[in-house]
Design an enzyme around this catalytic site. Structure first.
Site, PDB file in Angstrom:
ATOM      1  N   SER A 104       0.785  -1.230   0.000  1.00 15.88           N
ATOM      2  CA  SER A 104       0.000   0.000   0.000  1.00 15.88           C
ATOM      3  C   SER A 104       0.817   1.280   0.000  1.00 15.88           C
ATOM      4  O   SER A 104       0.285   2.344  -0.311  1.00 15.88           O
ATOM      5  CB  SER A 104      -0.940   0.014   1.209  1.00 15.88           C
ATOM      6  OG  SER A 104      -0.194   0.015   2.410  1.00 15.88           O
ATOM      7  N   HIS A 152      -5.196  -4.624  -1.461  1.00  9.68           N
ATOM      8  CA  HIS A 152      -5.038  -3.486  -2.366  1.00  9.68           C
ATOM      9  C   HIS A 152      -4.978  -3.893  -3.840  1.00  9.68           C
ATOM     10  O   HIS A 152      -4.936  -3.018  -4.708  1.00  9.68           O
ATOM     11  CB  HIS A 152      -3.778  -2.701  -1.997  1.00  9.68           C
ATOM     12  CG  HIS A 152      -3.925  -1.912  -0.740  1.00  9.68           C
ATOM     13  ND1 HIS A 152      -4.369  -0.606  -0.728  1.00  9.68           N
ATOM     14  CD2 HIS A 152      -3.685  -2.243   0.556  1.00  9.68           C
ATOM     15  CE1 HIS A 152      -4.401  -0.165   0.519  1.00  9.68           C
ATOM     16  NE2 HIS A 152      -3.998  -1.143   1.317  1.00  9.68           N
ATOM     17  N   LYS A 157     -11.825  -1.397   0.219  1.00 10.24           N
ATOM     18  CA  LYS A 157     -11.044  -0.723  -0.833  1.00 10.24           C
ATOM     19  C   LYS A 157     -11.883  -0.733  -2.128  1.00 10.24           C
ATOM     20  O   LYS A 157     -12.746   0.098  -2.312  1.00 10.24           O
ATOM     21  CB  LYS A 157      -9.699  -1.418  -1.024  1.00 10.24           C
ATOM     22  CG  LYS A 157      -8.882  -1.567   0.252  1.00 10.24           C
ATOM     23  CD  LYS A 157      -8.369  -0.254   0.748  1.00 10.24           C
ATOM     24  CE  LYS A 157      -7.406  -0.400   1.903  1.00 10.24           C
ATOM     25  NZ  LYS A 157      -7.973  -0.800   3.183  1.00 10.24           N
TER      26      LYS A 157
END
Length: 404
Positions: free
Chosen positions: A185, A213, A244
């Site tokens: 990230s 992610h 996310k």
């Protein structure tokens, strides 16, 4: 001695970080206009640090599904699934996630943090050893600690170091679990999963990949880095989050292992936490359908990633991330990073201030994350704001060094 005395060094750093104006770790979004804009300090601000990768937080289908479920099933479940039972929607979402990932089984957790935490605690025990990429997320570290397993860290994305450390456990009687992230990230770099698969096979280990992610963006179908690198069948366990790309809250673990569902009564974070709310489950289910049916979501986010990545590099900034939806701009030191972040926010752009120890190798960053929902004009505005902020914060000498 006061019970909070131990936090004196942390408080000192926090005070230094907030001395330049706003609290970079507690920004208040006074109103939310869209997936990409909000009101901050009374100003319309472009959101460029929210991890809202596919921009689905304002998707009409997701909102409608959540609203309907809220009306029909109430605001919450008021307990864990092992105590209060499962809603049909929990089980339906687990089936959909498993099908989407081409896995035999999936388990839904209440947060992404708990997904990592719960899967690791369920898989590893005191007689096992975990080989952990040193740059892994806090939730992974915490899961490793609670598991009681022997923890061996290897250098970030270093296949040779992993191989060397696993070689030292050739005669180890317990299980060997390798844990890595698909996309990291801070610097937007992906794990060398093909090479890691070879190493874990060589040493008779198991491999867990956190796709938090990378889920929704990597691979032809958005299944993550494992799909992107063509090693899905060789990745034993997958964890991920709903907060996310799916624009909600919650997390999941998935696997082809026939015993994976044992975690439902072996993993304490799953067993003793209230299950996700019906509205959140419905929203995630709708978002998963959007991902499946609309590949343009992935097309747009990569267009926006290239736009921001190359735009900032062409403007002379030191972009130290790989080309990905995460764009990290290096700052010379923490004081400059704090000043730059504050001024950038005043110029209408919200990004993440990332400083040690939360960053690899002690770097200070303006950490950006683009969304499918960003318009090209917003990316241009952000690049212009970066350039304007540099002239307002950097000295003439620093400007010259940046240009060179």
């Amino acid at each position: 001695m006061d019970i909070f005395d131990k936090y004196a060094p942390l408080l000192e750093r926090f005070q230094a970080a907030t001395s330049g104006g706003k609290n970079p770790f507690g920004v208040c979004l006074e109103d939310i206009y869209s997936a990409t804009e909000a009101k901050v300090d009374g100003r319309r601000t472009i959101l460029l640090g929210t991890n809202n990768y596919l921009g689905l937080t304002f998707n009409e289908d997701c909102i409608a599904a959540a609203t309907e479920m809220l009306k029909s099933h109430g605001t919450g479940t008021t307990g864990s699934r092992i105590a209060n039972g499962s809603y049909a929607e929990h089980e339906a979402l687990e089936k959909s996630i498993a099908e989407y990932l081409n896995r035999k089984s999936a388990i839904v957790f209440s947060t992404g943090y708990q997904a990592n935490f719960g899967v690791i605690v369920g898989l590893a025990g005191p007689k096992d050893v975990i080989f952990l990429d040193a740059d892994s997320h806090a939730s992974i570290y915490d899961g490793c600690k609670l598991s009681g397993a022997t923890l061996i860290r290897f250098r970030h994305n270093d296949t040779e170091d992993l191989d060397k450390r696993m070689s030292r456990f050739a005669d180890f009687e317990g299980c060997k679990l390798v844990v890595t992230e698909g996309l990291y990230s801070m610097l937007g770099d992906t794990a060398p999963l093909k090479e890691f698969v070879e190493v874990k096979k060589k040493h008779g280990g198991w491999l867990l990949v956190d796709e938090a992610h990378s889920f929704g963006m990597y691979g032809d179908h958005g299944r993550g880095a494992a799909e992107h690198y063509g090693v899905e069948k060789d990745v034993d366990f997958v964890a991920g989050t709903f907060s996310k790309s799916l624009g909600a809250i919650g997390g999941f673990g998935a696997s082809d292992h026939p015993m994976f569902d044992v975690l439902r009564f072996a993993s304490r974070p799953y067993m003793f936490t209230a299950s996700p709310s019906p509205a959140s489950i419905a929203s995630v289910h709708a978002a998963l359908d959007c991902m499946r049916k609309d590949p343009s979501l992935r097309t747009r986010i990569w267009e926006n990633a290239r736009h921001l990545f190359h735009g900032l590099k062409d403007a002379g900034f030191e972009v130290i991330s790989e080309l990905s939806p995460i764009v990290a701009v290096r700052m010379p030191d923490e004081a400059t990073a704090v000043a730059f972040w504050n001024r950038l926010l005043e110029n209408g752009i919200y990004v993440n201030l990332a400083v040690p120890p939360g960053t690899p190798k002690g770097v200070c960053l303006m950490r950006c994350s683009v969304s499918s929902a960003h318009e090209a004009r917003q990316i241009d505005e952000a690049i212009d704001a970066f350039v304007r902020t540099r002239s307002e914060v950097f000295s003439d000498e620093e400007m010259a060094a940046t240009a060179s």
